[in-house]
Enzyme design. Sequence first.
Site, PDB file in Angstrom:
ATOM      1  CB  SER A 103      -0.958  -0.038   1.193  1.00 57.93           C
ATOM      2  OG  SER A 103      -1.966   0.922   1.075  1.00 57.93           O
ATOM      3  CG  ASP A 151      -7.248  -3.077  -2.599  1.00 57.42           C
ATOM      4  OD1 ASP A 151      -7.788  -2.475  -1.652  1.00 57.42           O
ATOM      5  OD2 ASP A 151      -6.018  -3.091  -2.764  1.00 57.42           O
ATOM      6  CG  HIS A 191      -5.440  -2.775   0.886  1.00 58.74           C
ATOM      7  ND1 HIS A 191      -4.915  -2.295  -0.294  1.00 58.74           N
ATOM      8  CD2 HIS A 191      -4.754  -2.138   1.876  1.00 58.74           C
ATOM      9  CE1 HIS A 191      -3.977  -1.408  -0.040  1.00 58.74           C
ATOM     10  NE2 HIS A 191      -3.851  -1.292   1.272  1.00 58.74           N
TER      11      HIS A 191
END
Length: 264
Positions: free
Chosen positions: A93, A194, A224
Amino acid sequence: MPVLPGAEPFRHDGGEIGVLLCHGFTGSPQSMRPWAEYLAARGLTVSLPLLPGHGTRWEDMQVTGWQDWYAEVDRALRELTARCSAVFVCGLSMGGALALRLAARHGDAVSGLVLVNPVNKVHGAAARVLPVVRHLVPTTKGLTGDIKKDGVLETGYAKVPLHAAYSLAAFLRTLDRELPQVTQPLLLLHSTEDHVVAPADSARILARVSSVDATEVLLEDSYHVATLDNDAERIFAESLAFVERLAPGAGVSGSDREGTASVG
């Protein structure tokens, strides 16, 4: 403030090939710890730092910004390059975004990148209202815990500090301009479903970087936080194969050494 249980940084001294792992926004090293331990067990030198303002309470993050987070991974990278003959950077991320900036800034000091669901932009209304709303309310709903696998939890904040979110948005705009400077081999793994980062982010990163050696892998059974999800073992194995392809014998050369692992 005391660090949340499981959110401690991790370090393992192994062979001459190093790997730096960068966790995500409002998350902690806990989301990357199984990955770090997998690589460490295969003889690599591994560093998984705790980003400033993370892993304690959201109020601590409210007074930090992207320069603080980037400075920590930059410091960790310099420590690894002083010890190792080659260093790879992995990120989840926002950690993926930090990894990309390290590659853009440090050039050949980064031998390759492994990104999992990397973020590229704050989308929609949030981006437009953040400059004002951050002065009116301190937080919004948290982002952590987007995991498909039953019974798995992510250690992180239940709230997003809006001053920090505003800084993240500014960082991503800066990084987007720097993406063409990324030339290193790249392995990008992203989930088909996601709920935190838009699929368009991975597509834009792949389109903007200058990496000739770039591989995209779809993760079809994770959300995610894929590093804790059903595709985690695939991520770990793919990343090790990527490192060993670019640094032959990486996992073998360190496996015969006695390494030490530490937290804190």
